[in-house]
Design a protein around this motif. Sequence first.
Motif, PDB file in Angstrom:
ATOM      1  N   VAL A 161       0.865  -1.183   0.000  1.00 11.23           N
ATOM      2  CA  VAL A 161       0.000   0.000   0.000  1.00 11.23           C
ATOM      3  C   VAL A 161       0.899   1.230   0.000  1.00 11.23           C
ATOM      4  CG1 VAL A 161      -1.782   1.255   1.249  1.00 11.23           C
ATOM      5  CG2 VAL A 161      -1.757  -1.245   1.308  1.00 11.23           C
ATOM      6  N   THR A 162       0.904   1.945  -1.118  1.00 14.15           N
ATOM      7  CA  THR A 162       1.785   3.120  -1.192  1.00 14.15           C
ATOM      8  C   THR A 162       1.202   4.306  -0.431  1.00 14.15           C
ATOM      9  OG1 THR A 162       0.757   3.680  -3.301  1.00 14.15           O
ATOM     10  CG2 THR A 162       2.840   2.468  -3.374  1.00 14.15           C
ATOM     11  N   ARG A 163      -0.142   4.434  -0.472  1.00 13.45           N
ATOM     12  CA  ARG A 163      -0.780   5.532   0.249  1.00 13.45           C
ATOM     13  C   ARG A 163      -2.037   5.014   0.942  1.00 13.45           C
ATOM     14  NH1 ARG A 163      -4.711   9.301   0.275  1.00 13.45           N
ATOM     15  NH2 ARG A 163      -4.166  11.431   0.966  1.00 13.45           N
ATOM     16  N   PRO A 164      -1.944   4.705   2.224  1.00 16.09           N
ATOM     17  CA  PRO A 164      -3.133   4.220   2.940  1.00 16.09           C
ATOM     18  C   PRO A 164      -4.148   5.352   3.112  1.00 16.09           C
ATOM     19  CG  PRO A 164      -1.363   4.653   4.485  1.00 16.09           C
ATOM     20  CD  PRO A 164      -0.785   4.847   3.118  1.00 16.09           C
ATOM     21  N   PRO A 165      -5.397   5.018   3.401  1.00 16.44           N
ATOM     22  CA  PRO A 165      -6.414   6.071   3.594  1.00 16.44           C
ATOM     23  C   PRO A 165      -6.022   6.987   4.752  1.00 16.44           C
ATOM     24  CG  PRO A 165      -7.238   3.936   4.317  1.00 16.44           C
ATOM     25  CD  PRO A 165      -5.950   3.673   3.611  1.00 16.44           C
ATOM     26  N   GLN A 166      -5.993   8.284   4.505  1.00 10.85           N
ATOM     27  CA  GLN A 166      -5.533   9.232   5.501  1.00 10.85           C
ATOM     28  C   GLN A 166      -6.612   9.626   6.498  1.00 10.85           C
ATOM     29  OE1 GLN A 166      -2.073  10.217   5.568  1.00 10.85           O
ATOM     30  NE2 GLN A 166      -2.300   8.341   4.342  1.00 10.85           N
ATOM     31  N   SER A 167      -7.839   9.203   6.236  1.00 10.20           N
ATOM     32  CA  SER A 167      -8.944   9.518   7.148  1.00 10.20           C
ATOM     33  C   SER A 167      -9.970   8.403   7.086  1.00 10.20           C
ATOM     34  CB  SER A 167      -9.602  10.845   6.753  1.00 10.20           C
ATOM     35  OG  SER A 167     -10.270  10.701   5.504  1.00 10.20           O
ATOM     36  N   PHE A 168     -10.851   8.373   8.086  1.00 12.62           N
ATOM     37  CA  PHE A 168     -11.949   7.405   8.058  1.00 12.62           C
ATOM     38  C   PHE A 168     -12.875   7.697   6.885  1.00 12.62           C
ATOM     39  CE2 PHE A 168     -10.633   6.681  12.457  1.00 12.62           C
ATOM     40  CZ  PHE A 168     -10.765   5.308  12.557  1.00 12.62           C
ATOM     41  N   ALA A 169     -12.979   8.965   6.490  1.00 15.42           N
ATOM     42  CA  ALA A 169     -13.844   9.329   5.360  1.00 15.42           C
ATOM     43  C   ALA A 169     -13.336   8.711   4.060  1.00 15.42           C
ATOM     44  CB  ALA A 169     -13.917  10.850   5.236  1.00 15.42           C
ATOM     45  N   GLU A 170     -12.021   8.540   3.934  1.00 12.82           N
ATOM     46  CA  GLU A 170     -11.442   7.947   2.718  1.00 12.82           C
ATOM     47  C   GLU A 170     -11.519   6.421   2.714  1.00 12.82           C
ATOM     48  OE1 GLU A 170      -7.427   9.097   1.919  1.00 12.82           O
ATOM     49  OE2 GLU A 170      -7.816  11.239   2.222  1.00 12.82           O
ATOM     50  N   LEU A 171     -11.816   5.825   3.853  1.00 15.01           N
ATOM     51  CA  LEU A 171     -11.695   4.370   3.984  1.00 15.01           C
ATOM     52  C   LEU A 171     -12.617   3.585   3.051  1.00 15.01           C
ATOM     53  CD1 LEU A 171     -10.186   2.126   5.416  1.00 15.01           C
ATOM     54  CD2 LEU A 171     -11.689   2.413   7.394  1.00 15.01           C
ATOM     55  N   PRO A 172     -13.932   3.911   2.933  1.00 20.13           N
ATOM     56  CA  PRO A 172     -14.796   3.104   2.047  1.00 20.13           C
ATOM     57  C   PRO A 172     -14.307   3.062   0.605  1.00 20.13           C
ATOM     58  CG  PRO A 172     -16.139   4.434   3.523  1.00 20.13           C
ATOM     59  CD  PRO A 172     -14.735   4.910   3.695  1.00 20.13           C
ATOM     60  N   ALA A 173     -13.901   4.212   0.050  1.00 26.26           N
ATOM     61  CA  ALA A 173     -13.415   4.230  -1.338  1.00 26.26           C
ATOM     62  C   ALA A 173     -12.128   3.436  -1.472  1.00 26.26           C
ATOM     63  CB  ALA A 173     -13.209   5.677  -1.792  1.00 26.26           C
ATOM     64  N   PHE A 174     -11.278   3.522  -0.452  1.00 24.76           N
ATOM     65  CA  PHE A 174     -10.024   2.765  -0.489  1.00 24.76           C
ATOM     66  C   PHE A 174     -10.309   1.259  -0.495  1.00 24.76           C
ATOM     67  CE2 PHE A 174      -6.582   0.427   1.437  1.00 24.76           C
ATOM     68  CZ  PHE A 174      -5.458   0.938   0.807  1.00 24.76           C
ATOM     69  N   LEU A 175     -11.221   0.817   0.350  1.00 23.01           N
ATOM     70  CA  LEU A 175     -11.547  -0.613   0.423  1.00 23.01           C
ATOM     71  C   LEU A 175     -12.080  -1.125  -0.904  1.00 23.01           C
ATOM     72  CD1 LEU A 175     -13.240  -0.803   3.958  1.00 23.01           C
ATOM     73  CD2 LEU A 175     -10.875  -1.305   3.348  1.00 23.01           C
ATOM     74  N   LYS A 176     -12.910  -0.308  -1.553  1.00 23.93           N
ATOM     75  CA  LYS A 176     -13.481  -0.701  -2.849  1.00 23.93           C
ATOM     76  C   LYS A 176     -12.383  -0.846  -3.901  1.00 23.93           C
ATOM     77  CE  LYS A 176     -17.366   0.398  -5.881  1.00 23.93           C
ATOM     78  NZ  LYS A 176     -18.500   1.339  -6.104  1.00 23.93           N
ATOM     79  N   ALA A 177     -11.388   0.034  -3.818  1.00 19.21           N
ATOM     80  CA  ALA A 177     -10.292   0.005  -4.798  1.00 19.21           C
ATOM     81  C   ALA A 177      -9.253  -1.068  -4.479  1.00 19.21           C
ATOM     82  CB  ALA A 177      -9.633   1.378  -4.855  1.00 19.21           C
ATOM     83  N   HIS A 178      -9.257  -1.594  -3.233  1.00 18.72           N
ATOM     84  CA  HIS A 178      -8.268  -2.600  -2.823  1.00 18.72           C
ATOM     85  C   HIS A 178      -8.990  -3.756  -2.105  1.00 18.72           C
ATOM     86  CE1 HIS A 178      -6.164   1.285  -3.062  1.00 18.72           C
ATOM     87  NE2 HIS A 178      -5.120   0.584  -3.451  1.00 18.72           N
ATOM     88  N   PRO A 179      -9.797  -4.518  -2.809  1.00 12.90           N
ATOM     89  CA  PRO A 179     -10.606  -5.560  -2.156  1.00 12.90           C
ATOM     90  C   PRO A 179      -9.748  -6.654  -1.511  1.00 12.90           C
ATOM     91  CG  PRO A 179     -10.700  -5.774  -4.549  1.00 12.90           C
ATOM     92  CD  PRO A 179      -9.995  -4.488  -4.266  1.00 12.90           C
ATOM     93  N   GLY A 180     -10.281  -7.213  -0.420  1.00 15.76           N
ATOM     94  CA  GLY A 180      -9.680  -8.363   0.237  1.00 15.76           C
ATOM     95  C   GLY A 180      -8.516  -8.051   1.148  1.00 15.76           C
ATOM     96  N   GLN A 181      -8.180  -6.785   1.357  1.00 19.39           N
ATOM     97  CA  GLN A 181      -6.982  -6.421   2.114  1.00 19.39           C
ATOM     98  C   GLN A 181      -7.258  -5.975   3.550  1.00 19.39           C
ATOM     99  OE1 GLN A 181      -3.700  -6.735   0.802  1.00 19.39           O
ATOM    100  NE2 GLN A 181      -5.008  -7.934  -0.543  1.00 19.39           N
ATOM    101  N   PHE A 182      -8.524  -6.002   3.969  1.00 18.28           N
ATOM    102  CA  PHE A 182      -8.905  -5.360   5.227  1.00 18.28           C
ATOM    103  C   PHE A 182      -9.994  -6.189   5.905  1.00 18.28           C
ATOM    104  CE2 PHE A 182     -11.309  -2.295   7.767  1.00 18.28           C
ATOM    105  CZ  PHE A 182     -10.387  -1.351   8.189  1.00 18.28           C
ATOM    106  N   THR A 183      -9.910  -6.332   7.212  1.00 15.55           N
ATOM    107  CA  THR A 183     -10.990  -6.946   7.979  1.00 15.55           C
ATOM    108  C   THR A 183     -10.942  -6.398   9.400  1.00 15.55           C
ATOM    109  OG1 THR A 183     -12.090  -9.023   8.562  1.00 15.55           O
ATOM    110  CG2 THR A 183      -9.686  -8.997   8.728  1.00 15.55           C
ATOM    111  N   ILE A 184     -11.907  -6.783  10.218  1.00 15.32           N
ATOM    112  CA  ILE A 184     -12.022  -6.243  11.579  1.00 15.32           C
ATOM    113  C   ILE A 184     -12.092  -7.402  12.568  1.00 15.32           C
ATOM    114  CG2 ILE A 184     -13.472  -4.886  13.162  1.00 15.32           C
ATOM    115  CD1 ILE A 184     -14.521  -3.406  10.668  1.00 15.32           C
ATOM    116  N   PRO A 185     -11.197  -7.467  13.543  1.00 11.79           N
ATOM    117  CA  PRO A 185     -11.284  -8.543  14.547  1.00 11.79           C
ATOM    118  C   PRO A 185     -12.454  -8.286  15.498  1.00 11.79           C
ATOM    119  CG  PRO A 185      -9.526  -7.020  15.133  1.00 11.79           C
ATOM    120  CD  PRO A 185     -10.067  -6.560  13.808  1.00 11.79           C
ATOM    121  N   ASN A 186     -13.179  -9.347  15.807  1.00 11.19           N
ATOM    122  CA  ASN A 186     -14.364  -9.226  16.667  1.00 11.19           C
ATOM    123  C   ASN A 186     -13.963  -9.349  18.134  1.00 11.19           C
ATOM    124  OD1 ASN A 186     -17.053  -9.089  17.474  1.00 11.19           O
ATOM    125  ND2 ASN A 186     -17.338 -11.299  17.306  1.00 11.19           N
TER     126      ASN A 186
END
Length: 401
Positions: free
Chosen positions: A169-194
């Motif tokens: 990842v050269t430029r990770p999302p710099q804010s929570f607002a950027e996160l949804p678009a980033f996830l869509k552009a980089h599928p399968g790279q992110f998850t949340i531990p329960n």
Amino acid sequence: MKKFFLSLLALLAGCGSDKPREPQQILAQTWPQIEAKGRSQTVSMVMWQGDPLINRYMNGYVRPELKRRYGIDLQISAGQGAGLVQTLAAEQQADQPSEADLLWINGETFYQLRQINGLLGPFVAQLPNAGFLDLQNPFINTDFQQPVAGMECPWGNVQFTFIYDSSKVTRPPQSFAELPAFLKAHPGQFTIPNEFTGMTLLKSWMIALSGDPKLFQGKFDEAVYQKWSGALWRQLNESRPYFWKQGRTFPEQLAPLHQLFANGEVAFTFSNNDAEVDNKVNQKVFPATARAYVPAPGTIRNSHYLGIVRRAQHPEAALLVINFLISPEAQLKKMDPNVWGDHTVLNLQALPAAQREQFEQLPSRRYAPRREAIQGLALPEPDPEYMTRLFKDFRTYVIEK
């Protein structure tokens, strides 16, 4: 007959010794009395044991030092959260002395232990090293919106961070607002531990969506929670197809997520300790390309604490242990990124110049942001009820949806 009375007296004395002493009786003692009574005792400590470096700090440094200084045998066992509270409540109901003396706690557990009157009482002022604590700091003197009030002793201070692999990842999302678009552009790279760390991520994300951290200060607000958790679940479910395994499953603990990250299956993991990335790289658990950062508008910063059980069998020895754990020597060792990297709860200005200089000369972070760089991105922990509800609702509205 004489032998019978001697046996009876011994039996009665034994029964009496099993009866826990009242907190005021323990806390009314002077420190020299506490020190004399606490020496050469066994202290049972219950704590999270999920990190090898933390375990090494406790077993390789703390335990030998306590043995050398006080003859104390520190016995450490695993336990945390609701299970710990249930065990102490059961001991109370049975009117039994506790098997535990000392606890590593914060937040929801602190709140629940207060509800069952499971803690010894306001003991921190008794500790000689308490004068070094940074008790004017709101991130230290308040635990999930609860004044600490001496009922638990600050031990370390941390802030939630995203950890990413800079080779992927050269430029990770710099804010929570950027996160949804980033996830869509980089599928399968992110998850949340329960688990706790995942819930801290969700709290930070929810506060970011609201745009106003002040909404989450004070007591739990049902209307605030409903509005902004609802917005959070909508955003998560919209992004879910772009999560690891299309969001069909979520790690139940942080360790498996760390392993997925180490194996290159995902590009992100998380930590409640802003310096953890350094010790994980140093251990060669994470790749040398791992980096940590805090997205805008910020993430939760909090402290973790040490509490003494109300029915502890060795409360004086537990006080000696805590006083050592907040000593400048033990805090310095713990803050070293090569040892643990846990930020100190001491006010460095209160230390003698030579000790302050030792803290200032610690190895600097190489892969994590410096504390001063994220100072303006620290959010206070909300009321414990927010985390309780997020745990339940994340499962209901996302995992099982």
